[in-house]
Structure formats: structure tokens, C-alpha cells
Design an enzyme around this catalytic site. Structure first.
Site, PDB file in Angstrom:
ATOM      1  N   ARG A 260       0.789  -1.304   0.058  1.00 17.35           N
ATOM      2  CA  ARG A 260       0.020   0.039  -0.094  1.00 17.35           C
ATOM      3  C   ARG A 260       0.828   1.231   0.024  1.00 17.35           C
ATOM      4  NH1 ARG A 260      -3.631  -2.712  -1.351  1.00 17.35           N
ATOM      5  NH2 ARG A 260      -5.469  -3.129  -0.646  1.00 17.35           N
ATOM      6  N   GLU A 289      -2.973   7.933  -4.579  1.00 23.63           N
ATOM      7  CA  GLU A 289      -3.261   7.276  -5.580  1.00 23.63           C
ATOM      8  C   GLU A 289      -4.656   8.008  -6.318  1.00 23.63           C
ATOM      9  OE1 GLU A 289      -3.283   3.086  -5.694  1.00 23.63           O
ATOM     10  OE2 GLU A 289      -1.502   2.769  -4.380  1.00 23.63           O
ATOM     11  N   HIS A 308      -1.316   0.562  -9.430  1.00 21.67           N
ATOM     12  CA  HIS A 308      -1.579  -0.465  -8.699  1.00 21.67           C
ATOM     13  C   HIS A 308      -2.611  -1.468  -9.490  1.00 21.67           C
ATOM     14  CE1 HIS A 308      -3.605  -0.691  -4.464  1.00 21.67           C
ATOM     15  NE2 HIS A 308      -3.623  -1.694  -5.036  1.00 21.67           N
TER      16      HIS A 308
HETATM   17  C1  GLV Z   1      -5.088  -4.745  -3.874  1.00 26.65           C
HETATM   18  O1  GLV Z   1      -4.808  -3.761  -3.927  1.00 26.65           O
HETATM   19  C2  GLV Z   1      -5.514  -5.959  -3.040  1.00 26.65           C
HETATM   20  O2  GLV Z   1      -5.592  -5.614  -2.028  1.00 26.65           O
HETATM   21  O3  GLV Z   1      -5.936  -7.025  -3.434  1.00 26.65           O
END
Ligand code: GLV
Length: 347
Positions: A260, A289, A308
Site C-alpha cells: 500500500r 493514488e 496499482h
Molecule cells: C489490491 O490492492 C488488493 O488488496 O488486493
């Protein structure tokens, strides 16, 4: 009687049918790109799909939680305290994500709302991406491609593209969940030495893969050639990599973050990279983001940023959506959910 019975029976049939129709639970899906999951859900529920790829505004979420029983969310759809407190009908929220930092787990649990995520379907795909970023930065794949497109390939001159080996280096991993373990398997194939830090030590994994636990994040930073982050975002992990941490890293080290964004202080990372404290970074997640195109990090040649997409293979994308749908179906049928994160906490 002949006159009354058909009437009564007909009347009850109507009532019964009405009851079935009225009882069909409602589910809200917050994006329009999960047809397989929606097909599954539609077999049992009235499904409303937010018909764009843009997250629904907060007012829509606040409205939906007063009328639907189930909701399928993406990683950044916030189900925070206010949303939970507003909820009237809501019984389950299933993330199409393994991360759960968009949930207020305590508030939802206190209100009896089931929460779910998607472990077990995305770790291999995310580990592939972790390696893509490690290799992409270390071997300058993205930089070299940008140079080729800009017309810079005039002669064979490797000297302008020299990178770092990945094979044989020390990989330091923070966190030891499923994604971290899938990364370790790949690292073994690259003949890397792997060290890890996690609050909970996992001797069986150390034994299985021949990896070494170190006592804190500082030891990871000072020893590793590559540092890869695999922790959930919590109050303890937010900002665990800042300028003081970058100072502890090798100048030749490369940071990879597929966890993250807020785990890393983005501006501190920019300073570390631009002042040569570390050699490069591969970031699938950033803070905030989406990253703005004029963010200073994007001016640096030794940074690769992807939007992401670590879990975004076609197979895993739909596998996660199907698992989210299965979580909702099980929850609304009172059955065991594939992956409920708060069954122990429910009041
Ligand atoms: C994506 O960020 C997830 O948590 O699967």
C-alpha cells in the site's frame, strides 16, 4: 367452498410469490467490469451495478447501504465508520481485494456487518509483479524502452544502460503473508539470499525455504540489496519507510512496493532517490493514488511506477471478483464464507 377455495389458494399463491419477490436480497457492485461475478450474483439477488469504472461518489455509497443487503467493493471504496453508522439493511461487504484497509472493521463488526476479502487467489500474480518491478528497475527495462522510443538507440552502447544483477543478491522482505512467500519461491530460483522481518516469526517458513528472520526493519534495510514491502496498511505500518529509514539502506539498494502506498513516505523517497541514498524504486502503489503526472517521483529515471496493477492478470482479476461474489452469496445464505475477516468479532 368450490368458489372460495380457488380464491384462497390463488390469494396465497400470489402472496407467496410476492413474498419471494420482496425477499430477494439486493446487492450493489461498485464497478462495471466484473461480468462473471455479476452473473453469479444475479442468480440469487437483485443486482445493481455502478455503471462506470469510476468509483461511485460517497453519497451513492451512503445511500446504497440503506437499501441493499450486500455490496461488492474495490480496494479504495471506503466503508468507514460513517458509512457503517448510516447502514440500515447492509449485511455483508466483500472486497475484490486482499487488503482491508478501506474497512472500519471494528465499527462493521459492532454492527454485525460481515466483511470479506480475497486471499489465496492473487498472491502468485502479485509475486510475478514484484519480480517484474525488481527486474524492471534493476535492469533498467522501462528506462531503456523510453530511450528507444525517444530515438536514443543510435549505436550499440550498453554503457548507458548498466544496471544491477538481481541474481545472487540479498532480498529483504517486510511481512510474511502469502504474497511474500510467493516472492520467496521466485527469489530462490534467482539464487538470492532471503531475509525477512515480521512481528510474528514463522520458523516453518524459514525451514522450508532456508530464509533468515531478522529482528527489525532496520536490519532489513542495512543488509538488503532489494527491499520488498508486503505488509497490510495499518496504524503501525503507515509511513514505516521515511527519510531515516532510507539513510540506513545501501546506496545500491532498490525498493519495491506492491503493498500500500502510505507504507512509504513518497516525498522522503523522492529525496532519497534524488540524493543517491538508494539506487531505485519500483512502485505499484503510491501515496496518494492516482499519482499526479507532475509528482517529483515521476521526474526520476530510476523509478518505475505502475498504476496499482500487481494482481491484474486476466485470470486473477476475474478470480478475485468471483471470490468476492461467492463471499456475498454465502453470507446472504447464512453459509460459511470463503473468506470472512471478522466472523470472530461480530457481536
Ligand atoms: C489490491 O490492492 C488488493 O488488496 O488486493
Amino acid at each position: 367452498l368450490d368458489v372460495i377455495l380457488p380464491f384462497v389458494s390463488n390469494h396465497f399463491t400470489c402472496l407467496y410469490q410476492e413474498t419471494i419477490v420482496m425477499d430477494r436480497p439486493k446487492v450493489f457492485v461498485t464497478r462495471n467490469y466484473h461480468p462473471e461475478a455479476v452473473n453469479l450474483l444475479e442468480q440469487e439477488f437483485d443486482v445493481e451495478v455502478w455503471d462506470t469504472n469510476i468509483p461511485p461518489p460517497r453519497e451513492v455509497i451512503l445511500d446504497k447501504v440503506t437499501e441493499v443487503q450486500g455490496m461488492m467493493t474495490e480496494a479504495f471504496d471506503s466503508i468507514d465508520r460513517e458509512v457503517v453508522e448510516t447502514a440500515i439493511t447492509l449485511r455483508v461487504v466483500a472486497n475484490r481485494a486482499v487488503g482491508t484497509d478501506n474497512f472500519d472493521i471494528v465499527a462493521a463488526s459492532n454492527k454485525g456487518i460481515l466483511l470479506a476479502n480475497t486471499p489465496g487467489v492473487l498472491h502468485e500474480t502479485c509475486a510475478d509483479m514484484t519480480f517484474a518491478l525488481m527486474l524492471g528497475v534493476a535492469r533498467r527495462v522501462v528506462y531503456a524502452d523510453r530511450q528507444v522510443r525517444a530515438g536514443a538507440w543510435k549505436v550499440l552502447d550498453q554503457s548507458a544502460y548498466l544496471g544491477f544483477d538481481v541474481n545472487g543478491k540479498i532480498l529483504g522482505i517486510v511481512g510474511i503473508g502469502q504474497i511474500a512467500q510467493a516472492v520467496i519461491k521466485r527469489a530462490i530460483g534467482f539464487n538470492m539470499e532471503v531475509i525477512y522481518f515480521s512481528r510474528t516469526r514463522r520458523p516453518e517458513i524459514e525451514h522450508e525455504y532456508g530464509i533468515r528472520w531478522v529482528k527489525d526493519v532496520s536490519a532489513i534495510l542495512s543488509e538488503s540489496d532489494f527491499v520488498s514491502m508486503h505488509v497490510p496498511l495499518t496504524t503501525e505500518t503507515r509511513g514505516i519507510l521515511g527519510i531515516n529509514e532510507f539513510k540506513k539502506m545501501k546506496k545500491s539498494a532498490i525498493l519495491v512496493n506492491t503493498s500500500r502506498g502510505p507504507v512509504v513516505d513518497s516525498l522522503a523517497l523522492y529525496h532519497a532517490l534524488s540524493n543517491g541514498l538508494i539506487a531505485g524504486a519500483g512502485l505499484d502503489v503510491v501515496d496518494p493514488e492516482p499519482i499526479s503526472p507532475d509528482h517529483p517521483l515521476l521526474t526520476l529515471p530510476n523509478v518505475v511506477v505502475t498504476p496499482h496493477i500487481a494482481s491484474a492478470s486476466t485470470t486473477t482479476f476475474s478470480g478475485m471478483a468471483i471470490m468476492a461474489a461467492e463471499n456475498i452469496i454465502a453470507a446472504l445464505n447464512g453459509e460459511k464464507m470463503p473468506s470472512c475477516i471478522n466472523s470472530d468479532l461480530l457481536r
